[in-house]
Design an enzyme around this catalytic site. Structure first.
Site, short mmCIF file in Angstrom:
data_model
loop_
_atom_site.label_atom_id
_atom_site.label_comp_id
_atom_site.label_asym_id
_atom_site.label_seq_id
_atom_site.Cartn_x
_atom_site.Cartn_y
_atom_site.Cartn_z
CG HIS A 77 1.17 11.47 -13.19
ND1 HIS A 77 2.00 11.24 -12.13
CD2 HIS A 77 -0.05 11.05 -12.81
CE1 HIS A 77 1.31 10.70 -11.14
NE2 HIS A 77 0.07 10.56 -11.53
CG HIS A 101 4.62 5.92 -9.19
ND1 HIS A 101 4.27 6.79 -10.21
CD2 HIS A 101 3.96 6.35 -8.09
CE1 HIS A 101 3.44 7.71 -9.73
NE2 HIS A 101 3.23 7.46 -8.44
CD GLU A 200 -3.16 -0.15 -0.68
OE1 GLU A 200 -4.22 0.50 -0.88
OE2 GLU A 200 -2.07 0.18 -1.16
I1 8IG Z 1 -4.66 8.14 -5.82
O1 8IG Z 1 -6.10 3.67 -2.18
C1 8IG Z 1 -4.35 6.51 -4.76
N1 8IG Z 1 -3.17 5.96 -4.72
N2 8IG Z 1 -1.81 2.17 -2.44
N3 8IG Z 1 -3.99 2.92 -2.31
C2 8IG Z 1 -2.73 3.05 -2.79
N4 8IG Z 1 -2.37 4.01 -3.62
C3 8IG Z 1 -3.30 4.90 -3.94
C4 8IG Z 1 -4.60 4.85 -3.49
C5 8IG Z 1 -4.97 3.80 -2.62
N5 8IG Z 1 -5.26 5.88 -4.03
#
Ligand code: 8IG
Length: 279
Positions: A77, A101, A200
């Site tokens: 980023h 975030h 996750e």
């Molecule tokens: I790039 O698989 C990205 N961001 N929560 N899960 C979540 N955020 C993400 C993922 C993902 N891939």
């Protein structure tokens, strides 16, 4: 420090976040020489290069020069915002190369500050992009998907006080139609925002599926809510950079995310440029 400087600290509960957004917009006006920006874009994971196709960058501003904005926290980023001339339309896009975030722990105000600043700078529309995990096997890494709706699992809201913002059409139907006019193959999905920063578990991904989710990520929902409160129309586009955990057999890695973004840059760049030209 003067009182004025202290009032621009978003982490101070006494600070009015809208005053900070106004101060940020004033700096943007001064540095760009442009009174009104029309469309804002937030470039998420994998979307970094796509801003270049929208038009000519007229001004680049370091985030750290603008009240309420911090440094980029994630590799891939960039910590700048740009004022981009949209083709030869005479309109301007405010392009954020990064976002704050929720998992950074700076609070929800910091997360949505770019949205509020865009509104203060005159934008009527915001395009929120992200990289995310996909729950449908037909979405190979590198597939862009329109966000139709979201499920906010952060248990937080960017709205303060008794402000009952309607979220029936968070992601403006007209803008989704417009995106499909540009790319008729675009699918739509429900984006589920988890807190992160961990990905996750497979069980959590299954839960997201059962409750109606198609995409899992760590951004966008809180920003979209703040955008609706500010009266902005919202277009949300996810780039599926990986199959969510347990959907594919390989573990997730940040490198995979960066690679999928690079591979999809062309399709996504053309999509964004064409959509922004039509907004
Ligand atoms: I790039 O698989 C990205 N961001 N929560 N899960 C979540 N955020 C993400 C993922 C993902 N891939």
């Amino acid at each position: 420090m003067t009182d004025n400087a202290a009032n621009l600290d978003l982490s101070d509960p006494q600070t009015d976040p809208y005053a900070v957004a106004e101060a940020a917009a004033a700096v943007i006006r001064e540095r760009t020489g442009v009174e009104t920006h029309d469309v804002a874009l937030v470039l998420g994971s994998g979307w970094g290069q796509t801003g270049d196709l929208i038009g000519e960058t007229m001004t680049t501003i370091e985030n750290t020069d603008v009240p309420g904005f911090g440094k980029a926290a994630v590799e891939g980023h960039s910590g700048t915002m740009r004022s981009v001339a949209i083709g030869d339309t005479g309109r301007r896009a405010l392009v954020y190369g990064t976002r704050t975030h929720f998992y950074e722990g700076k609070g929800v105000r910091a997360v949505v500050h770019g949205v509020r600043t865009a509104a203060a700078a005159g934008c009527r529309t915001i395009v929120l992009t992200n990289g995310c995990g996909g729950l449908r096997e037909e979405w190979a890494p590198g597939t862009p998907v329109l966000i139709r709706d979201h499920i906010n699992l952060t248990a937080h809201s960017p709205i303060e006080g008794a402000n009952f913002v309607d979220l029936t059409d968070v992601y403006t139907p007209r803008l989704r139609d417009l995106a499909r006019e540009v790319d008729g193959d675009l699918d739509e999905g429900v984006y589920v925002q988890f807190r992160g920063p961990h990905y996750e578990t497979p069980a959590e991904v299954q839960m997201a599926k059962v409750i109606g989710g198609d995409l899992v990520g760590m951004s966008t929902s809180l920003e979209a809510i703040a955008a609706r409160q500010s009266g902005l129309d919202v277009l949300g586009i996810s780039l599926v950079t990986n199959a969510a955990a347990g959907i594919s057999k390989t573990p997730l890695s940040h490198e995979e995310v960066i690679e999928a973004g690079k591979a999809a840059a062309d399709r996504c760049g053309r999509l964004l440029a064409a959509v922004v030209a039509k907004i």
